[in-house]
Write a protein that holds these residues in place. Structure first.
Motif, PDB file in Angstrom:
ATOM      1  N   SER A   1       0.833  -1.210   0.000  1.00  0.00           N
ATOM      2  CA  SER A   1       0.000   0.000   0.000  1.00  0.00           C
ATOM      3  C   SER A   1       0.865   1.257   0.000  1.00  0.00           C
ATOM      4  O   SER A   1       0.612   2.198  -0.763  1.00  0.00           O
ATOM      5  CB  SER A   1      -0.943   0.016   1.207  1.00  0.00           C
ATOM      6  OG  SER A   1      -1.860  -1.043   1.120  1.00  0.00           O
TER       7      SER A   1
ATOM      8  N   ASN B   1       0.951   3.819  -3.077  1.00  0.00           N
ATOM      9  CA  ASN B   1       0.504   5.194  -2.816  1.00  0.00           C
ATOM     10  C   ASN B   1       1.534   6.226  -3.267  1.00  0.00           C
ATOM     11  O   ASN B   1       1.171   7.308  -3.733  1.00  0.00           O
ATOM     12  CB  ASN B   1       0.133   5.380  -1.347  1.00  0.00           C
ATOM     13  CG  ASN B   1      -1.276   4.913  -1.059  1.00  0.00           C
ATOM     14  OD1 ASN B   1      -2.164   4.999  -1.899  1.00  0.00           O
ATOM     15  ND2 ASN B   1      -1.485   4.393   0.137  1.00  0.00           N
TER      16      ASN B   1
ATOM     17  N   LEU C   1       1.074   6.384  -6.903  1.00  0.00           N
ATOM     18  CA  LEU C   1      -0.157   7.127  -7.173  1.00  0.00           C
ATOM     19  C   LEU C   1       0.084   8.634  -7.060  1.00  0.00           C
ATOM     20  O   LEU C   1      -0.352   9.409  -7.920  1.00  0.00           O
ATOM     21  CB  LEU C   1      -1.258   6.679  -6.208  1.00  0.00           C
ATOM     22  CG  LEU C   1      -2.621   7.352  -6.342  1.00  0.00           C
ATOM     23  CD1 LEU C   1      -3.197   7.164  -7.745  1.00  0.00           C
ATOM     24  CD2 LEU C   1      -3.572   6.798  -5.286  1.00  0.00           C
TER      25      LEU C   1
ATOM     26  N   THR D   1      -4.211   6.048 -12.400  1.00  0.00           N
ATOM     27  CA  THR D   1      -4.497   6.433 -11.011  1.00  0.00           C
ATOM     28  C   THR D   1      -5.579   5.573 -10.374  1.00  0.00           C
ATOM     29  O   THR D   1      -5.414   5.132  -9.229  1.00  0.00           O
ATOM     30  CB  THR D   1      -4.860   7.927 -10.894  1.00  0.00           C
ATOM     31  OG1 THR D   1      -6.042   8.203 -11.665  1.00  0.00           O
ATOM     32  CG2 THR D   1      -3.715   8.814 -11.364  1.00  0.00           C
TER      33      THR D   1
ATOM     34  N   ALA E   1      -5.002   3.032  -7.116  1.00  0.00           N
ATOM     35  CA  ALA E   1      -5.774   3.242  -5.887  1.00  0.00           C
ATOM     36  C   ALA E   1      -6.657   2.029  -5.581  1.00  0.00           C
ATOM     37  O   ALA E   1      -6.754   1.598  -4.426  1.00  0.00           O
ATOM     38  CB  ALA E   1      -6.613   4.509  -6.000  1.00  0.00           C
TER      39      ALA E   1
ATOM     40  N   VAL F   1      -4.753  -0.870  -4.017  1.00  0.00           N
ATOM     41  CA  VAL F   1      -4.531  -0.656  -2.585  1.00  0.00           C
ATOM     42  C   VAL F   1      -5.773  -1.066  -1.808  1.00  0.00           C
ATOM     43  O   VAL F   1      -5.687  -1.766  -0.793  1.00  0.00           O
ATOM     44  CB  VAL F   1      -4.148   0.820  -2.292  1.00  0.00           C
ATOM     45  CG1 VAL F   1      -4.109   1.092  -0.796  1.00  0.00           C
ATOM     46  CG2 VAL F   1      -2.813   1.160  -2.937  1.00  0.00           C
ATOM     47  N   ARG F   2      -6.938  -0.665  -2.276  1.00  0.00           N
ATOM     48  CA  ARG F   2      -8.180  -1.003  -1.582  1.00  0.00           C
ATOM     49  C   ARG F   2      -8.494  -2.500  -1.658  1.00  0.00           C
ATOM     50  O   ARG F   2      -8.965  -3.088  -0.699  1.00  0.00           O
ATOM     51  CB  ARG F   2      -9.344  -0.182  -2.168  1.00  0.00           C
ATOM     52  CG  ARG F   2      -9.286   1.289  -1.802  1.00  0.00           C
ATOM     53  CD  ARG F   2      -9.464   1.540  -0.299  1.00  0.00           C
ATOM     54  NE  ARG F   2     -10.755   0.998   0.112  1.00  0.00           N
ATOM     55  CZ  ARG F   2     -10.924   0.099   1.081  1.00  0.00           C
ATOM     56  NH1 ARG F   2      -9.908  -0.338   1.797  1.00  0.00           N
ATOM     57  NH2 ARG F   2     -12.123  -0.348   1.362  1.00  0.00           N
TER      58      ARG F   2
ATOM     59  N   THR G   1      -5.536   1.548   2.618  1.00  0.00           N
ATOM     60  CA  THR G   1      -6.227   2.791   2.290  1.00  0.00           C
ATOM     61  C   THR G   1      -5.310   3.614   1.410  1.00  0.00           C
ATOM     62  O   THR G   1      -4.083   3.458   1.423  1.00  0.00           O
ATOM     63  CB  THR G   1      -6.623   3.596   3.547  1.00  0.00           C
ATOM     64  OG1 THR G   1      -5.452   3.888   4.298  1.00  0.00           O
ATOM     65  CG2 THR G   1      -7.619   2.837   4.397  1.00  0.00           C
ATOM     66  N   THR G   2      -5.921   4.486   0.649  1.00  0.00           N
ATOM     67  CA  THR G   2      -5.152   5.231  -0.335  1.00  0.00           C
ATOM     68  C   THR G   2      -5.279   6.732  -0.127  1.00  0.00           C
ATOM     69  O   THR G   2      -5.841   7.172   0.871  1.00  0.00           O
ATOM     70  CB  THR G   2      -5.541   4.768  -1.761  1.00  0.00           C
ATOM     71  OG1 THR G   2      -4.578   5.250  -2.692  1.00  0.00           O
ATOM     72  CG2 THR G   2      -6.937   5.198  -2.133  1.00  0.00           C
TER      73      THR G   2
ATOM     74  N   SER H   1      -0.884  -6.996  -8.212  1.00  0.00           N
ATOM     75  CA  SER H   1      -0.287  -5.651  -8.269  1.00  0.00           C
ATOM     76  C   SER H   1       0.972  -5.673  -9.124  1.00  0.00           C
ATOM     77  O   SER H   1       1.206  -4.756  -9.925  1.00  0.00           O
ATOM     78  CB  SER H   1       0.044  -5.143  -6.860  1.00  0.00           C
ATOM     79  OG  SER H   1      -1.131  -4.933  -6.115  1.00  0.00           O
TER      80      SER H   1
END
Length: 174
Positions: free
Chosen positions: A27, A31, A34, A74, A78, A81-82, A87-88, A144
């Motif tokens: 994550s 992030n 991102l 993007t 994101a 991650v979720r 959390t992002t 990922s």
């Protein structure tokens, strides 16, 4: 994940078979990518809006195409991650804290310098994606890693196009 307590709200606690440490590391890595995607998107759009000169049309269209491609990453970053329970990003402030791409707020940047700067930024992003891929591999997050493989290829394509657009006539030097 929150920097303060590394806990996800029970309402957002998505089930995963990845370890809690793996979720945290992936994550955090995604992030940063991102944040860089948002920073690179805006810089590319800025240069698209402010490019001038004899190659205006070609550069304007190239930068518009590239900014669209960058922005398209993007949501996928994101959502990864979720999907794994992290959390992002929630704000421009978080983007500013995490981004490694430098902003360019100059009033005027010559077109060739714009393209060279974006070429270097895309090379930087590709290298960061490779590092994030390693983090994903270590955590066993093949999904990922797979997405990053596609994004690395797209980033290298952008780098190539920017390089070719900045080459001097009859020379391999940029």
């Amino acid at each position: 994940m929150s920097k303060t307590n590394n806990k996800v709200s029970p309402d957002l606690d998505t089930p995963t078979d990845l370890s809690a440490d793996g979720v945290k590391k992936v994550s955090e890595s995604l992030n940063v990518l991102l944040a860089d995607a948002f920073a690179l998107y805006l810089k590319t759009k800025n240069f698209h809006w402010h490019v001038s000169g004899r190659h205006f049309r070609d550069y304007h269209l190239l930068l518009d195409e590239q900014s669209d491609q960058i922005f398209a990453t993007t949501d996928q970053l994101a959502e990864r991650v979720r999907k794994i329970g992290g959390t992002t990003l929630k704000s421009i402030g978080q983007v500013a804290k995490l981004q490694t791409i430098k902003d360019n707020n100059e009033d005027y940047v010559p077109p060739r310098e714009m393209l060279r700067e974006l070429m270097q930024d895309n090379k930087h992003v590709a290298a960061a994606m490779r590092k994030a891929h390693d983090v994903c591999d270590e955590a066993g997050d093949v999904a990922s890693a797979s997405i990053l493989e596609i994004f690395i290829d797209e980033t290298e394509r952008r780098t190539w196009f920017l390089f070719e657009a900045t080459r001097q006539e009859g020379s391999n030097a940029a």
